[in-house]
Design a protein around this motif. Structure first.
Motif, PDB file in Angstrom:
ATOM      1  N   ASP A 100      72.968  27.890 -19.022  1.00 45.47           N
ATOM      2  CA  ASP A 100      73.304  28.365 -17.677  1.00 45.47           C
ATOM      3  C   ASP A 100      74.300  29.519 -17.677  1.00 45.47           C
ATOM      4  O   ASP A 100      74.906  29.844 -16.656  1.00 45.47           O
ATOM      5  CB  ASP A 100      73.832  27.208 -16.818  1.00 45.47           C
ATOM      6  N   GLN A 101      74.465  30.161 -18.834  1.00 45.77           N
ATOM      7  CA  GLN A 101      75.391  31.302 -18.907  1.00 45.77           C
ATOM      8  C   GLN A 101      74.654  32.640 -19.013  1.00 45.77           C
ATOM      9  O   GLN A 101      75.281  33.700 -19.016  1.00 45.77           O
ATOM     10  CB  GLN A 101      76.325  31.138 -20.128  1.00 45.77           C
ATOM     11  N   VAL A 102      73.338  32.600 -19.117  1.00 47.06           N
ATOM     12  CA  VAL A 102      72.513  33.813 -19.206  1.00 47.06           C
ATOM     13  C   VAL A 102      71.841  34.025 -17.861  1.00 47.06           C
ATOM     14  O   VAL A 102      71.487  33.065 -17.177  1.00 47.06           O
ATOM     15  CB  VAL A 102      71.441  33.673 -20.320  1.00 47.06           C
ATOM     16  N   SER A 103      71.632  35.282 -17.462  1.00 51.67           N
ATOM     17  CA  SER A 103      71.047  35.564 -16.145  1.00 51.67           C
ATOM     18  C   SER A 103      69.599  35.071 -16.083  1.00 51.67           C
ATOM     19  O   SER A 103      68.871  35.136 -17.088  1.00 51.67           O
ATOM     20  CB  SER A 103      71.085  37.062 -15.853  1.00 51.67           C
ATOM     21  N   PRO A 104      69.157  34.579 -14.913  1.00 52.40           N
ATOM     22  CA  PRO A 104      67.781  34.099 -14.747  1.00 52.40           C
ATOM     23  C   PRO A 104      66.739  35.156 -15.098  1.00 52.40           C
ATOM     24  O   PRO A 104      65.674  34.817 -15.623  1.00 52.40           O
ATOM     25  CB  PRO A 104      67.716  33.733 -13.261  1.00 52.40           C
ATOM     26  N   VAL A 105      67.039  36.415 -14.834  1.00 52.85           N
ATOM     27  CA  VAL A 105      66.094  37.495 -15.143  1.00 52.85           C
ATOM     28  C   VAL A 105      65.891  37.593 -16.651  1.00 52.85           C
ATOM     29  O   VAL A 105      64.761  37.723 -17.139  1.00 52.85           O
ATOM     30  CB  VAL A 105      66.600  38.846 -14.571  1.00 52.85           C
ATOM     31  N   GLU A 106      66.980  37.492 -17.406  1.00 52.71           N
ATOM     32  CA  GLU A 106      66.897  37.567 -18.859  1.00 52.71           C
ATOM     33  C   GLU A 106      66.172  36.335 -19.428  1.00 52.71           C
ATOM     34  O   GLU A 106      65.389  36.442 -20.384  1.00 52.71           O
ATOM     35  CB  GLU A 106      68.307  37.679 -19.459  1.00 52.71           C
ATOM     36  N   ILE A 107      66.440  35.168 -18.841  1.00 52.04           N
ATOM     37  CA  ILE A 107      65.764  33.933 -19.283  1.00 52.04           C
ATOM     38  C   ILE A 107      64.257  34.067 -19.070  1.00 52.04           C
ATOM     39  O   ILE A 107      63.458  33.706 -19.938  1.00 52.04           O
ATOM     40  CB  ILE A 107      66.306  32.698 -18.520  1.00 52.04           C
ATOM     41  N   ALA A 108      63.858  34.599 -17.906  1.00 46.61           N
ATOM     42  CA  ALA A 108      62.433  34.763 -17.593  1.00 46.61           C
ATOM     43  C   ALA A 108      61.765  35.717 -18.581  1.00 46.61           C
ATOM     44  O   ALA A 108      60.666  35.449 -19.078  1.00 46.61           O
ATOM     45  CB  ALA A 108      62.272  35.288 -16.166  1.00 46.61           C
ATOM     46  N   ARG A 109      62.462  36.843 -18.910  1.00 48.91           N
ATOM     47  CA  ARG A 109      61.913  37.825 -19.851  1.00 48.91           C
ATOM     48  C   ARG A 109      61.750  37.195 -21.240  1.00 48.91           C
ATOM     49  O   ARG A 109      60.694  37.324 -21.882  1.00 48.91           O
ATOM     50  CB  ARG A 109      62.841  39.043 -19.927  1.00 48.91           C
ATOM     51  N   ALA A 110      62.789  36.509 -21.685  1.00 50.01           N
ATOM     52  CA  ALA A 110      62.752  35.894 -23.021  1.00 50.01           C
ATOM     53  C   ALA A 110      61.729  34.762 -23.085  1.00 50.01           C
ATOM     54  O   ALA A 110      61.045  34.576 -24.104  1.00 50.01           O
ATOM     55  CB  ALA A 110      64.150  35.367 -23.369  1.00 50.01           C
TER      56      ALA A 110
END
Length: 460
Positions: free
Chosen positions: A164-174
């Motif tokens: 929960d420390q990474v942005s949702p946009v980055e999580i979606a991309r990864a």
């Protein structure tokens, strides 16, 4: 039952129409006035109701309808077709990308059931031999990531998370990149919700959309919120261009406002509906079948499909033989109960039967797990011999069974009586069917009286 209030109101209107040998324009006008009130009471959007009633009335007062041999049935047929069209006309299937993975973005307000619906969708895709990946992009709601991981374990679908420390946009991309590398053909992105629509939420969802370019953006809405669900859908659609809607808690929606308003208000089809809390309770939404259920005509196609996917065909054939020859035992009864339980809650199964809400003895049937558990406990407390030969169950044996199952003697006596009644009914029914089907057509088939009369479910 779903849509119970609306269904009862509409069936009362149509029973009046069917009772008339001839219909006048005034009869149709009066019926449409009652239909309009029934829909408004069901919390259907006002404009949707106005347009729907106008379309039905225009077709119903045509010469070919008013002068037809069965004008009442003709009007009901028009209502059925228009209601089907109102909910989308045909089943809208889940998209499939030309080049995997297909990306499905789940959006909606907090509390609508996005995370649970994501897990249920993964389960449905696994049944169809797909390889879904769940991506946890809700980093705001406490325990949202943990909830998705638990659901993933239950359905046996992997969950991608970066905490929960990474942005949702980055999580979606990864997550999308991970799916490509590991051969997943569907990616289900569980996004964050809010208690109300705000600019920050929409901005984040728009960014996830730009990064993942989803093939589906499914809005998850609570059916019990009525036409407010349609208003929420409209707001999301203006910013994200939705491709479909998932209606949750449809089994608890006695009104029907959401199901009947969403498509007209947004132009987005309802693709799935959840009917219960179980993980496999997500079902494709069929507008024609739902219209049929609302109008009291049942949904036999869905019932047959449920039976085909859950009931063992060989066991069913053997059971049918035993019923015909009156060899049906308590062991068979227990096995049959387990098969029926796989199909879902009894009241939902009854909801699919034509006119079930009008049947005496079936209207208020509520069979919960405790009731089923008592029946199972009683049967399992019998000896092998007693299960095979119920006639051995004398007074002392019944007392022993009651003590062993933690139930009362009255419970045991009631179940044995109901079992005897059921065996007699099966024997009578099979003898009436004969080797070439029912004697005396449909009348002969149900010659025992009205379905449900005199028969009660155990402890019902």
């Amino acid at each position: 039952m779903a849509f119970e209030g609306l269904s009862n109101r509409l069936q009362n209107v149509f029973s009046k129409l069917r009772s008339k040998g001839k219909l006048t324009e005034d009869d149709v006008t009066e019926a449409m006035r009652e239909v309009r009130l029934a829909l408004l009471e069901a919390d259907v959007n006002f404009k949707v109701v106005k347009d729907f009633v106008a379309r039905v009335k225009e077709k119903a007062i045509g010469t070919e309808v008013l002068k037809s041999f069965t004008p009442g049935m003709a009007v009901i047929d028009i209502v059925n077709k228009e209601m089907t069209a109102l909910m989308g006309g045909t089943q809208a299937k889940l998209a499939r990308a030309n080049k995997p993975p297909t990306v499905v973005m789940m959006v909606g307000l907090q509390g609508a059931g996005k995370t649970t619906s994501s897990g249920k969708l993964a389960k449905l895709l696994l049944k169809q031999n797909h390889r879904p990946l769940l991506v946890a992009c809700d980093i705001y709601r406490p325990a949202a990531i943990k909830q998705l991981q638990i659901l993933g374990e239950q359905v046996k679908a992997p969950v991608f998370t970066l905490g929960d420390q990474v942005s949702p946009v980055e999580i979606a991309r990864a997550g999308l990149e991970h799916a490509r590398e590991h051969g997943h053909d569907y990616v289900i992105i569980d996004t964050a919700g809010r208690l109300h629509i705000d600019e920050q939420l929409m901005e984040e969802l728009s960014n996830i959309q730009q990064v993942t370019k989803p093939d589906e953006i499914l809005l998850v809405v609570d059916a019990m919120t009525g036409q407010e669900a349609a208003n929420v859908a409209q707001s999301f659609n203006e910013r994200l261009t939705l491709t479909g809607v998932v209606l949750t808690k449809l089994d608890s929606d006695t009104r029907g406002g959401a199901a009947l308003s969403v498509k007209s208000v947004t132009g987005c089809p309802i693709k799935f509906a959840t009917l219960g809390e179980k993980i496999d309770a997500l079902e494709p939404f069929y507008p024609d079948r739902m219209a049929s259920r609302i109008l009291g005509m049942g949904d036999m196609l869905s019932l047959i499909e449920k039976a085909q996917t859950t009931i063992d065909a060989e066991k069913a054939a053997e059971m049918e033989r035993k019923m015909r020859t009156a060899e049906f035992t308590f062991e068979d009864f227990l096995e049959q109960m387990e098969q029926v339980k796989k199909m879902g809650p009894i009241d939902q199964i009854l909801d699919m039967l034509p006119g079930a809400n009008k049947m005496k003895g079936l209207k208020d049937v509520k069979v919960d797990d405790k009731q089923m558990g008592r029946v199972v406990a009683i049967v399992k407390s019998m000896t092998k011999e007693e299960k095979k030969k119920p006639e051995l169950l004398n007074a002392s044996r019944r007392k022993r069974i009651a003590a062993g199952s933690g139930t009362t003697l009255q419970d045991v006596n009631r179940l044995i009586k109901q079992f005897d009644d059921m065996r007699k009914m099966m024997k009578q029914f099979s003898s009436m069917m004969g080797p070439k089907g029912p004697k005396g057509g449909m009348k002969g088939k149900f010659g025992m009286g009205k379905p449900g009369k005199g028969f009660k479910f155990p402890f019902g």
